[in-house]
Design a protein around this motif. Structure first.
Motif, PDB file in Angstrom:
ATOM      1  N   MET A   1       0.837  -1.193   0.000  1.00 20.84           N
ATOM      2  CA  MET A   1       0.000   0.000   0.000  1.00 20.84           C
ATOM      3  C   MET A   1       0.881   1.256   0.000  1.00 20.84           C
ATOM      4  SD  MET A   1      -2.868   1.071   2.819  1.00 20.84           S
ATOM      5  CE  MET A   1      -2.037   2.395   3.680  1.00 20.84           C
ATOM      6  N   THR A   2       0.578   2.189  -0.883  1.00 20.02           N
ATOM      7  CA  THR A   2       1.350   3.428  -0.947  1.00 20.02           C
ATOM      8  C   THR A   2       0.855   4.384   0.127  1.00 20.02           C
ATOM      9  OG1 THR A   2       1.528   3.116  -3.323  1.00 20.02           O
ATOM     10  CG2 THR A   2       2.125   5.277  -2.479  1.00 20.02           C
ATOM     11  N   TYR A   3       1.788   4.937   0.888  1.00 19.27           N
ATOM     12  CA  TYR A   3       1.402   5.881   1.949  1.00 19.27           C
ATOM     13  C   TYR A   3       1.315   7.291   1.350  1.00 19.27           C
ATOM     14  CZ  TYR A   3       1.407   8.425   6.362  1.00 19.27           C
ATOM     15  OH  TYR A   3       1.075   9.249   7.406  1.00 19.27           O
ATOM     16  N   HIS A   4       0.217   7.977   1.630  1.00 20.68           N
ATOM     17  CA  HIS A   4       0.032   9.355   1.155  1.00 20.68           C
ATOM     18  C   HIS A   4       0.228  10.306   2.323  1.00 20.68           C
ATOM     19  CE1 HIS A   4      -1.298   7.995  -2.753  1.00 20.68           C
ATOM     20  NE2 HIS A   4      -2.102   7.128  -2.158  1.00 20.68           N
ATOM     21  N   PRO A   5       1.394  10.957   2.392  1.00 19.24           N
ATOM     22  CA  PRO A   5       1.687  11.791   3.565  1.00 19.24           C
ATOM     23  C   PRO A   5       0.822  13.050   3.614  1.00 19.24           C
ATOM     24  CG  PRO A   5       3.386  12.058   1.897  1.00 19.24           C
ATOM     25  CD  PRO A   5       2.473  10.989   1.404  1.00 19.24           C
ATOM     26  N   LYS A   6       0.570  13.497   4.839  1.00 19.94           N
ATOM     27  CA  LYS A   6      -0.199  14.735   5.033  1.00 19.94           C
ATOM     28  C   LYS A   6       0.735  15.938   5.156  1.00 19.94           C
ATOM     29  CE  LYS A   6      -3.920  12.259   7.482  1.00 19.94           C
ATOM     30  NZ  LYS A   6      -3.253  10.966   7.683  1.00 19.94           N
ATOM     31  N   SER A   7       1.965  15.701   5.588  1.00 23.03           N
ATOM     32  CA  SER A   7       2.902  16.821   5.796  1.00 23.03           C
ATOM     33  C   SER A   7       3.545  17.240   4.473  1.00 23.03           C
ATOM     34  CB  SER A   7       4.002  16.420   6.791  1.00 23.03           C
ATOM     35  OG  SER A   7       4.774  15.355   6.268  1.00 23.03           O
ATOM     36  N   ASP A   8       3.799  18.549   4.356  1.00 23.35           N
ATOM     37  CA  ASP A   8       4.422  19.077   3.127  1.00 23.35           C
ATOM     38  C   ASP A   8       5.791  18.453   2.901  1.00 23.35           C
ATOM     39  OD1 ASP A   8       2.246  20.682   2.701  1.00 23.35           O
ATOM     40  OD2 ASP A   8       3.150  22.493   3.545  1.00 23.35           O
ATOM     41  N   PHE A   9       6.564  18.313   3.986  1.00 25.52           N
ATOM     42  CA  PHE A   9       7.942  17.828   3.830  1.00 25.52           C
ATOM     43  C   PHE A   9       7.974  16.423   3.236  1.00 25.52           C
ATOM     44  CE2 PHE A   9      11.722  15.610   5.605  1.00 25.52           C
ATOM     45  CZ  PHE A   9      12.675  16.264   4.831  1.00 25.52           C
ATOM     46  N   LEU A  10       7.187  15.503   3.806  1.00 26.69           N
ATOM     47  CA  LEU A  10       7.213  14.130   3.289  1.00 26.69           C
ATOM     48  C   LEU A  10       6.612  14.051   1.893  1.00 26.69           C
ATOM     49  CD1 LEU A  10       6.500  11.729   6.299  1.00 26.69           C
ATOM     50  CD2 LEU A  10       8.639  12.151   5.090  1.00 26.69           C
ATOM     51  N   HIS A  11       5.644  14.908   1.598  1.00 26.68           N
ATOM     52  CA  HIS A  11       5.097  14.950   0.232  1.00 26.68           C
ATOM     53  C   HIS A  11       6.213  15.294  -0.771  1.00 26.68           C
ATOM     54  CE1 HIS A  11       2.430  15.596  -3.125  1.00 26.68           C
ATOM     55  NE2 HIS A  11       2.971  16.779  -3.305  1.00 26.68           N
ATOM     56  N   VAL A  12       7.043  16.297  -0.421  1.00 26.15           N
ATOM     57  CA  VAL A  12       8.169  16.684  -1.287  1.00 26.15           C
ATOM     58  C   VAL A  12       9.168  15.530  -1.397  1.00 26.15           C
ATOM     59  CG1 VAL A  12      10.181  18.214  -1.484  1.00 26.15           C
ATOM     60  CG2 VAL A  12       7.959  19.173  -0.885  1.00 26.15           C
ATOM     61  N   MET A  13       9.511  14.928  -0.246  1.00 22.80           N
ATOM     62  CA  MET A  13      10.506  13.841  -0.255  1.00 22.80           C
ATOM     63  C   MET A  13      10.089  12.696  -1.179  1.00 22.80           C
ATOM     64  SD  MET A  13      13.124  14.650   1.638  1.00 22.80           S
ATOM     65  CE  MET A  13      12.878  16.273   0.921  1.00 22.80           C
ATOM     66  N   ILE A  14       8.810  12.329  -1.116  1.00 25.89           N
ATOM     67  CA  ILE A  14       8.333  11.180  -1.898  1.00 25.89           C
ATOM     68  C   ILE A  14       8.122  11.565  -3.363  1.00 25.89           C
ATOM     69  CG2 ILE A  14       6.398   9.561  -2.174  1.00 25.89           C
ATOM     70  CD1 ILE A  14       6.204   9.615   0.971  1.00 25.89           C
ATOM     71  N   SER A  15       7.478  12.709  -3.609  1.00 23.99           N
ATOM     72  CA  SER A  15       7.126  13.078  -4.986  1.00 23.99           C
ATOM     73  C   SER A  15       8.349  13.431  -5.831  1.00 23.99           C
ATOM     74  CB  SER A  15       6.131  14.239  -5.003  1.00 23.99           C
ATOM     75  OG  SER A  15       6.717  15.415  -4.476  1.00 23.99           O
ATOM     76  N   ARG A  16       9.413  13.927  -5.197  1.00 23.93           N
ATOM     77  CA  ARG A  16      10.605  14.325  -5.962  1.00 23.93           C
ATOM     78  C   ARG A  16      11.679  13.232  -5.995  1.00 23.93           C
ATOM     79  NH1 ARG A  16      10.034  20.070  -7.000  1.00 23.93           N
ATOM     80  NH2 ARG A  16      12.084  20.071  -7.978  1.00 23.93           N
ATOM     81  N   GLY A  17      11.462  12.138  -5.267  1.00 24.00           N
ATOM     82  CA  GLY A  17      12.397  11.004  -5.353  1.00 24.00           C
ATOM     83  C   GLY A  17      13.532  11.022  -4.340  1.00 24.00           C
ATOM     84  N   TYR A  18      13.351  11.767  -3.226  1.00 18.71           N
ATOM     85  CA  TYR A  18      14.432  11.857  -2.231  1.00 18.71           C
ATOM     86  C   TYR A  18      14.457  10.673  -1.259  1.00 18.71           C
ATOM     87  CZ  TYR A  18      15.255  16.830  -3.336  1.00 18.71           C
ATOM     88  OH  TYR A  18      15.575  18.004  -3.956  1.00 18.71           O
ATOM     89  N   MET A  19      13.353   9.956  -1.132  1.00 18.14           N
ATOM     90  CA  MET A  19      13.269   8.985  -0.042  1.00 18.14           C
ATOM     91  C   MET A  19      13.529   7.559  -0.501  1.00 18.14           C
ATOM     92  SD  MET A  19      10.332   8.501   2.840  1.00 18.14           S
ATOM     93  CE  MET A  19       9.463   7.149   2.107  1.00 18.14           C
ATOM     94  N   ALA A  20      14.431   6.885   0.219  1.00 16.22           N
ATOM     95  CA  ALA A  20      14.658   5.449  -0.005  1.00 16.22           C
ATOM     96  C   ALA A  20      13.889   4.665   1.054  1.00 16.22           C
ATOM     97  CB  ALA A  20      16.145   5.124   0.054  1.00 16.22           C
ATOM     98  N   ASP A  21      14.113   5.008   2.335  1.00 16.68           N
ATOM     99  CA  ASP A  21      13.466   4.303   3.455  1.00 16.68           C
ATOM    100  C   ASP A  21      13.184   5.264   4.596  1.00 16.68           C
ATOM    101  OD1 ASP A  21      13.266   1.373   2.946  1.00 16.68           O
ATOM    102  OD2 ASP A  21      15.418   1.572   2.595  1.00 16.68           O
ATOM    103  N   CYS A  22      12.229   4.877   5.433  1.00 18.30           N
ATOM    104  CA  CYS A  22      11.933   5.643   6.658  1.00 18.30           C
ATOM    105  C   CYS A  22      11.623   4.646   7.755  1.00 18.30           C
ATOM    106  CB  CYS A  22      10.740   6.581   6.415  1.00 18.30           C
ATOM    107  SG  CYS A  22      10.317   7.582   7.860  1.00 18.30           S
ATOM    108  N   THR A  23      12.088   4.930   8.966  1.00 20.13           N
ATOM    109  CA  THR A  23      11.900   3.968  10.060  1.00 20.13           C
ATOM    110  C   THR A  23      10.444   3.887  10.502  1.00 20.13           C
ATOM    111  OG1 THR A  23      12.507   5.699  11.647  1.00 20.13           O
ATOM    112  CG2 THR A  23      14.260   4.170  10.944  1.00 20.13           C
ATOM    113  N   ASP A  24       9.694   4.993  10.413  1.00 15.87           N
ATOM    114  CA  ASP A  24       8.276   5.009  10.800  1.00 15.87           C
ATOM    115  C   ASP A  24       7.620   6.183  10.081  1.00 15.87           C
ATOM    116  OD1 ASP A  24       5.781   5.193  11.965  1.00 15.87           O
ATOM    117  OD2 ASP A  24       6.487   5.386  14.023  1.00 15.87           O
ATOM    118  N   LEU A  25       7.138   5.902   8.876  1.00 21.32           N
ATOM    119  CA  LEU A  25       6.622   6.965   8.009  1.00 21.32           C
ATOM    120  C   LEU A  25       5.429   7.684   8.631  1.00 21.32           C
ATOM    121  CD1 LEU A  25       7.510   8.068   5.310  1.00 21.32           C
ATOM    122  CD2 LEU A  25       6.001   6.440   4.175  1.00 21.32           C
ATOM    123  N   GLN A  26       4.499   6.912   9.169  1.00 22.26           N
ATOM    124  CA  GLN A  26       3.300   7.525   9.739  1.00 22.26           C
ATOM    125  C   GLN A  26       3.634   8.331  10.990  1.00 22.26           C
ATOM    126  OE1 GLN A  26      -0.011   4.852   9.980  1.00 22.26           O
ATOM    127  NE2 GLN A  26      -1.310   6.325  11.049  1.00 22.26           N
TER     128      GLN A  26
END
Length: 417
Positions: free
Chosen positions: A1-26
């Motif tokens: 399931m793809t996580y859709h972040p509510k915060s601006d920062f994580l939205h940028v990280m995911i949409s622009r390709g900055y994120m490989a992994d996160c220990t606890d995304l939610q």
């Protein structure tokens, strides 16, 4: 399931390709929505300048600040004395305290171009881990911190395992590095309320160690986020060029050469690099990246201008583009090219063209320069250079002399006086 972040920062990280992994995304998303999140990336002071390989993570800190959070640039005044063994084949050379301090002072110039430092809630902080590492009492540290680390688990981390599997020596000094990095995260959380550590995906084990340690010692919930380790479309490590590291300090690499590095991006990388290294909207990055033929070259100029503007200012980007157009489109000599200025005394008996190629940075050694000439890759004032024994005299430098290695790397040789 793809996580859709509510915060601006994580939205940028995911949409622009900055994120490989996160220990606890939610959990991190909720913390980012709840208030200002201080987050850090560590930089060991092994050189006087950051290079393009660091730029991805510097951009992550920039986006963190742009979305209302607090970046911390942690300079490794303490950890540089040990050296990070992650995925290295050998031990790093040890630097003196004076050399480390000089490197940190020089690196600060670059951070100031990307981040706003100050005392405000989302203003960046620059800290040095020597502040808490230099004064550690070894026995107390072993008792209070060392007891929380399992050697079995440390040996299982890929960064250590890969070194041992190749039967390459890993010193006890380096083995301690991951404990010190974990302790950094603990201290940053205790002193500055830091909730997030970011870094390349090779730092995953070190980041998880810090989260575990902080949970055990302080019972605080903190997070880790890693970026992908980038390679170019042809499989090379991002940030390496024919001439060596692509430095961010102008005194170590001219803004023109920096601009050229980005202008020479492979077609397949343009869209991805626009998302990671510029602030253009994602849709525009996708549009430019999908161009083909001659149009993709204009997209590369957009990329080079945007990245150079962030690092060296709009004036440097404009000058670099003007020089490139002068050199490549009109066959002229741009004033902004890297320049080697010679004293007349050096030319008393003439100077070999091979020496000039090396001294102007177009080749690392005389052997490499001779091979360049033999392979028809060298040009003198845009004409093929075929004679490796050619001597240049003062008379030849009445006008600036243009040396070229391949189609894309150029330098000027001038006479002082």
């Amino acid at each position: 399931m793809t996580y859709h972040p509510k915060s601006d920062f994580l939205h940028v990280m995911i949409s622009r390709g900055y994120m490989a992994d996160c220990t606890d995304l939610q959990g991190l998303d909720e913390a980012l929505i709840a208030g200002v999140v201080p987050a850090y990336i560590g930089y060991d002071a092994t050189a006087k300048s950051l290079h393009v390989g660091h730029l991805l993570n510097v951009m992550m800190l920039r986006w963190l600040q742009k979305t209302g959070h607090k970046p911390i640039t942690l300079m490794g005044g303490g950890t540089t004395k040990v050296g990070d063994p992650s995925f290295r084949a050998d031990e790093r050379p040890l630097l003196t305290a004076q050399a480390i301090d000089a490197n940190i002072d020089s690196m600060k110039q670059v951070f100031a171009k990307y981040l706003a430092y100050g005392d405000g809630a989302s203003d960046a902080l620059m800290l040095n881990n020597a502040e808490w590492l230099d004064g550690l009492n070894y026995l107390e540290f072993l008792r209070d911190i060392g007891r929380h680390f399992s050697v079995n688990r440390m040996l299982s981390f890929e960064s250590v395992k890969s070194r041992l599997d190749r039967e390459q020596s890993l010193s006890f000094l380096e083995f301690n590095y991951m404990i010190l990095q974990a302790y950094d995260f603990l201290e940053l959380n205790r002193r500055y309320g830091c909730l997030l550590q970011m870094g390349g995906s090779d730092q995953w084990g070190n980041i998880v160690n810090g989260i575990d340690l902080t949970r055990r010692v302080l019972d605080h919930e903190i997070y880790g986020l890693t970026s992908p380790l980038l390679t170019t479309a042809d499989g090379r490590k991002m940030g390496k060029s024919e001439g060596g590291a692509v430095w961010l300090n102008a005194d170590m690499l001219s803004p023109y050469e920096f601009w050229q590095f980005w202008r020479n991006t492979m077609d397949a990388d343009v869209g991805r690099f626009l998302k990671l290294y510029t602030e253009l909207p994602v849709e525009e990055c996708d549009r430019l990246g999908a161009l083909a033929g001659a149009e993709i070259n204009e997209a590369k100029i957009v990329l080079a201008n945007a990245v150079t503007t962030l690092c060296h200012g709009a004036g440097a980007a404009e000058a670099a583009e003007a020089t490139a157009r002068e050199v490549f489109e009109k066959g002229g000599v741009g004033e902004d090219l890297p320049t080697l200025a010679l004293d007349p005394a050096e030319l008393a008996d003439g100077i070999s063209v091979v020496q000039l190629i090396v001294r102007s940075g177009l080749a690392k050694t005389g052997k490499e320069a001779k091979r360049l000439i033999a392979d028809n890759g060298a040009r003198l004032n845009d004409a093929p250079l075929t004679d490796a024994g050619l001597l240049i005299s003062a008379g030849d430098l009445a006008e600036p002399l243009k040396l070229s290695a391949g189609k894309k790397r150029h330098a000027l040789v001038t006479l002082r006086g």
